[in-house]
Design a protein around this motif. Sequence first.
Motif, short mmCIF file in Angstrom:
data_model
loop_
_atom_site.label_atom_id
_atom_site.label_comp_id
_atom_site.label_asym_id
_atom_site.label_seq_id
_atom_site.Cartn_x
_atom_site.Cartn_y
_atom_site.Cartn_z
N PHE A 95 0.83 -1.21 0.00
CA PHE A 95 0.00 0.00 0.00
C PHE A 95 0.86 1.26 0.00
O PHE A 95 0.52 2.26 -0.64
N CYS A 96 2.01 1.23 0.73
CA CYS A 96 2.92 2.38 0.73
C CYS A 96 3.42 2.69 -0.67
O CYS A 96 3.48 3.85 -1.08
N SER A 99 0.86 4.54 -2.79
CA SER A 99 0.30 5.79 -2.24
C SER A 99 0.33 6.92 -3.27
O SER A 99 1.34 7.13 -3.95
N SER A 108 -0.93 3.82 5.27
CA SER A 108 -0.21 2.59 4.93
C SER A 108 0.91 2.31 5.93
O SER A 108 1.16 1.15 6.29
#
Length: 467
Positions: A95-96, A99, A108
Amino acid sequence: MTETNPQPNSVKKILPLILATAIFMQMLDSTILNTSLPSIAKDLNESPLNMQNAIISYVLTLAVFMPASGFLADRFGTKKVFIFSLVLFSLGSLFCSMSQNLTHLVISRVIQGVGGSLMTPVGKLALIKTFDKNELLKAMNFAIIPALIGPVLGPLVGGYMVDYLSWHWIFLINIPIGVLGIILGLKYMPNYKSTDVDFDLKGFLIFAAASLLLSISLELFGDMQNISPVLFVFILGFLFLYYYYRHARRGGNPIFPLDLFQVRTFRVGIVGNMATRLGISSVPLLLPLMIQIAYKQSAVTSGWIIAPMALTAIFGKSSVIKILDRYGYRQTLMVNTFIIGTLICLLAIPNIHTSLYWFVPIIAILGFFNSIQFTSMNTISIADLRNFQTSSGNSLISVNQQLAIGFGIAFGLIVLKLFENSDLIEGEMHNAFRYTFLTIGILTIISGFVFRRLHISDGKNMKSKED
């Protein structure tokens, strides 16, 4: 009652590797972001100063959720919680990398932090319950090396990835490591549970509030403009700690029982960890900063200067058992802390015209003795804990280490800023770094006296079996 069935040799061989994988992933991730913040900020159209939230959110999440790791492991089993933490950390990393703005990145990082807060403490708890006391030193010694290598490789790997790939890869690199940990964990991680589980929700909330406030204060200390709100948050954190002490005294089943501190080796280990890391933790941050700011060198160059610390840590790992067997924990920790403090002081000797290569042998030797220090402190802290104390004791050790590292970094930055604004440096920023190294080195030497509280015979039950 806790399940502690003897484990086959295959589990004992692989389990330290599983913990090492988790520690490496967490330590790499916590340091790799530092050199990448300007690039991420540019891509997300943010100020680099605002990007500190991406670091703070992760640190705060670790501090808040680590106290629950022991209870969750006892309630659901070490295997299930460990696998869950790896999945969560890997998903957070994915998820990071996806972003699109700072808010997405912070959320995240919180997901990553929840996984990280369980990953290392639960893996370490499984290790403690699997190995006999006389085998634990060797196992812990192997698993702890990534904690030394990760912070050194982080800035180096981050610098290269940002320069030659993109910042997204500093998070994506976690996924294959996480998948490896999950595969090994599914096959080899034992699933220890406890039949006597009672979660102290009130104690958890009080201690989490204390950890949260202290973590916020140390982050504010590192970038303070007005001292009053910082001191208020800091004092409020300690008031919550006192409130927790009053709560735990009333009995019941507190998340961190006060009888842990009646174990002298645990008490000395906790205090020694906090005291010695004030100096040790700031060096991997201050030296690269000095090389980049004072010497005007690149992030990659500063990464290469401190890289030898990781190589010599491996030699320290291979020597620590023999050293502890010969000299004991008391003498080893006292002398070793004095040596580390002296080496930090030596970093203050070169002036601005001295070659950068002067730092390489100092850093190399420092890596060797850091390896001995961390292994010794971690193992003496749990040396005399009983089986029913290992879950809560291990969680508290993990929280203490996290706060100690954070305080160490903040303390180094505070000292640097004080010298930067003083008349001593004569307009030379390099002199501010030199005085800072001298200050934290002297304080590290003084912190070695904490280990005088150990007895000569302490840790005898941790001696490893002969091969």
